[in-house]
Design an enzyme around this catalytic site. Structure first.
Site, short mmCIF file in Angstrom:
data_model
loop_
_atom_site.label_atom_id
_atom_site.label_comp_id
_atom_site.label_asym_id
_atom_site.label_seq_id
_atom_site.Cartn_x
_atom_site.Cartn_y
_atom_site.Cartn_z
CE LYS A 33 0.72 1.86 3.42
NZ LYS A 33 1.97 2.37 4.08
CE1 TYR A 85 -1.74 0.03 7.74
CE2 TYR A 85 -0.41 1.98 7.35
CZ TYR A 85 -0.55 0.61 7.36
OH TYR A 85 0.51 -0.18 6.99
P1 NAD Z 1 12.46 1.29 2.25
O1 NAD Z 1 13.03 2.60 1.82
O2 NAD Z 1 12.93 0.73 3.54
O3 NAD Z 1 12.70 0.19 1.13
C1 NAD Z 1 12.46 0.45 -0.22
C2 NAD Z 1 13.30 -0.48 -1.06
O4 NAD Z 1 13.08 -0.17 -2.44
C3 NAD Z 1 14.80 -0.35 -0.78
O5 NAD Z 1 15.38 -1.62 -0.70
C4 NAD Z 1 15.31 0.40 -2.01
O6 NAD Z 1 16.64 0.05 -2.34
C5 NAD Z 1 14.34 -0.09 -3.08
N1 NAD Z 1 14.26 0.82 -4.23
C6 NAD Z 1 14.15 0.39 -5.50
N2 NAD Z 1 14.13 1.45 -6.34
C7 NAD Z 1 14.21 2.53 -5.58
C8 NAD Z 1 14.24 3.93 -5.88
N3 NAD Z 1 14.16 4.38 -7.15
N4 NAD Z 1 14.32 4.79 -4.86
C9 NAD Z 1 14.38 4.37 -3.59
N5 NAD Z 1 14.36 3.06 -3.25
C10 NAD Z 1 14.28 2.16 -4.23
O7 NAD Z 1 10.87 1.48 2.26
P2 NAD Z 1 9.83 0.53 2.96
O8 NAD Z 1 9.51 1.08 4.31
O9 NAD Z 1 10.28 -0.88 2.88
O10 NAD Z 1 8.53 0.77 2.05
C11 NAD Z 1 8.36 0.12 0.81
C12 NAD Z 1 6.86 0.01 0.50
O11 NAD Z 1 6.24 -0.75 1.52
C13 NAD Z 1 6.11 1.33 0.44
O12 NAD Z 1 5.12 1.30 -0.56
C14 NAD Z 1 5.45 1.43 1.81
O13 NAD Z 1 4.25 2.19 1.80
C15 NAD Z 1 5.16 -0.02 2.09
N6 NAD Z 1 5.12 -0.32 3.53
C16 NAD Z 1 4.05 -1.00 4.02
C17 NAD Z 1 3.98 -1.29 5.36
C18 NAD Z 1 2.82 -2.08 5.90
O14 NAD Z 1 2.70 -2.20 7.12
N7 NAD Z 1 1.99 -2.66 5.06
C19 NAD Z 1 4.99 -0.88 6.22
C20 NAD Z 1 6.08 -0.20 5.70
C21 NAD Z 1 6.13 0.08 4.34
#
Ligand code: NAD
Length: 369
Positions: A135, A220
């Site tokens: 999401k 949320y």
């Molecule tokens: P994060 O920054 O920790 O991880 C993102 C990943 O994407 C990294 O490994 C990064 O290297 C990669 N990536 C690939 N292309 C990229 C680019 N162009 N720029 C930046 N990063 C790039 O983020 P996250 O917290 O893991 O969030 C990722 C997704 O998950 C988002 O859509 C977020 O909304 C979602 N999320 C959902 C929940 C949940 O509880 N459902 C919790 C956290 C995050």
């Protein structure tokens, strides 16, 4: 006379009906062995949440991590060693279309920054694999519809990581509401927020996040208002406030308050923010009784109570339950209590579009979901 014991028994009884049976439950009962189909998943995006999902999947019986898609070779190596992933199941962002030719991967879980979801999901669908997407599913409803269309055309399933749809206390409140225990539902309040740190992160970059707190945490309250009230809103109003114009640039919202009206006459009042810590509260009131959850959407333990008392379900790791249940949906056609498909996520995107329009125009926006 009702005793406290009767009450606790009543609260815990529906546990028996819960659809989820994680491996730790199986471990507790060695007579139970799972030998059914397993959904073999590759995770795309090995960041913070990808790591959390991978850890949690180790306790799944029906879902297994078998592949990775990442732009960082060193992360791929670490994950290969940790999760025993063979070279042939490792891809980068340039070559992951080749997953099409890999019979050992059934589905890809997209866990990358929001703006990348649209193209990545469509590429996975074109490769003929089921998709689970984090999401918000996309940046807006137009993108969301295109993703749904692509998955339909490719005849693959599209699910979205709405982990709260499988959370036991949430499901119990939904069950109580459906049973009429709160009376006629009249009001919901959803407050969601945290203080965001590093100003250089993608969540504060309009191009990658698509907005600000609303896309990330406010969703949320949007989604929660729908599953708690049990209806879809027909109008929205919204107001934006910003205290830090340096950190929260043009198009990146810091705080938005929004209100919904539902067909029954119920209303909702919500707040989404990147400036307040420990803001995680749902409150539902009918003309008779109330339900309250605080925390309501964090990783847990979720706490819930009604005016009858506290909900006593044990904590389960949200991502383990989610992946177990999603495997059931994809492999066995199981129907979740609250949908987690692309259509469900599209409704939230339409609401997000309307909230941003309402903050820009100051108008009440009618919704047709
Ligand atoms: P994060 O920054 O920790 O991880 C993102 C990943 O994407 C990294 O490994 C990064 O290297 C990669 N990536 C690939 N292309 C990229 C680019 N162009 N720029 C930046 N990063 C790039 O983020 P996250 O917290 O893991 O969030 C990722 C997704 O998950 C988002 O859509 C977020 O909304 C979602 N999320 C959902 C929940 C949940 O509880 N459902 C919790 C956290 C995050």
């Amino acid at each position: 006379m009702n005793t406290r014991r009767d009450f606790l028994q009543k609260l815990t009884a529906p546990l028996i009906a819960l659809p989820f049976l994680p491996r730790n439950c199986l471990a507790a009962n060695p007579d139970l062995k799972y030998d059914g189909p397993v959904l073999r998943i590759a995770i795309m995006g090995l960041g913070s949440y990808g790591n959390r999902v991978a850890e949690a999947m180790q306790s799944c019986t029906k879902a297994k991590l078998v592949g990775v898609i990442s732009g960082t070779p060193s992360k791929i190596k670490t994950w290969q060693a940790k999760y025993n992933i063979p070279d042939k199941n490792c891809y980068n962002y340039e070559n992951f279309d080749q997953v099409k030719n890999n019979p050992d991967i059934d589905a890809v879980y997209v866990i990358t920054p929001n703006a990348l979801h649209h193209d990545q999901v469509i590429r996975v669908a074109k490769a003929g694999k089921h998709v689970i997407c984090e999401k918000p599913m996309a940046l807006n409803a137009k993108e969301g519809q295109e993703m749904i269309d692509a998955c339909k055309k490719a005849n693959v399933k599209l699910l979205v990581g709405y982990r709260m749809h499988f959370e036991p206390k949430t499901l119990e409140i939904i069950r109580m509401r459906n049973a009429g225990e709160f009376g006629k539902i009249l009001f919901f309040q959803g407050l969601c927020g945290f203080r965001i740190g590093d100003p250089t992160q993608w969540r504060l970059n309009k191009q990658l996040a698509g907005g600000g707190s609303l896309m990330d945490i406010g969703i949320y309250a949007i989604n929660g208002s729908r599953y708690m009230v049990g209806e879809d809103p027909v109008w929205v109003m919204a107001q934006e406030t910003k205290t830090d114009h340096v950190k929260f640039k043009e198009g990146v919202d810091e705080t938005i308050q929004f209100q919904f009206g539902f067909p029954s006459g119920a209303t909702a009042s919500c707040l989404s923010t990147y400036s307040m810590n420990n803001l995680d509260r749902f409150f539902l009131n009918g003309d008779n009784e109330f339900a309250e959850m605080q925390p309501s959407t964090g990783y847990g333990p979720i706490k819930g109570k009604t005016n009858k008392g506290e909900l006593m379900y044990p904590h389960v790791t949200h991502q383990t339950v989610q992946m177990e249940e999603m495997a059931g949906i994809i492999l066995e056609g199981k129907q979740p209590v609250v949908p987690v498909d692309g259509g469900e996520a599209l409704k939230d995107l339409k609401i997000i579009d309307a909230i941003y329009e309402a903050t820009r125009t100051g108008r009440k926006i009618d919704l047709k979901l």
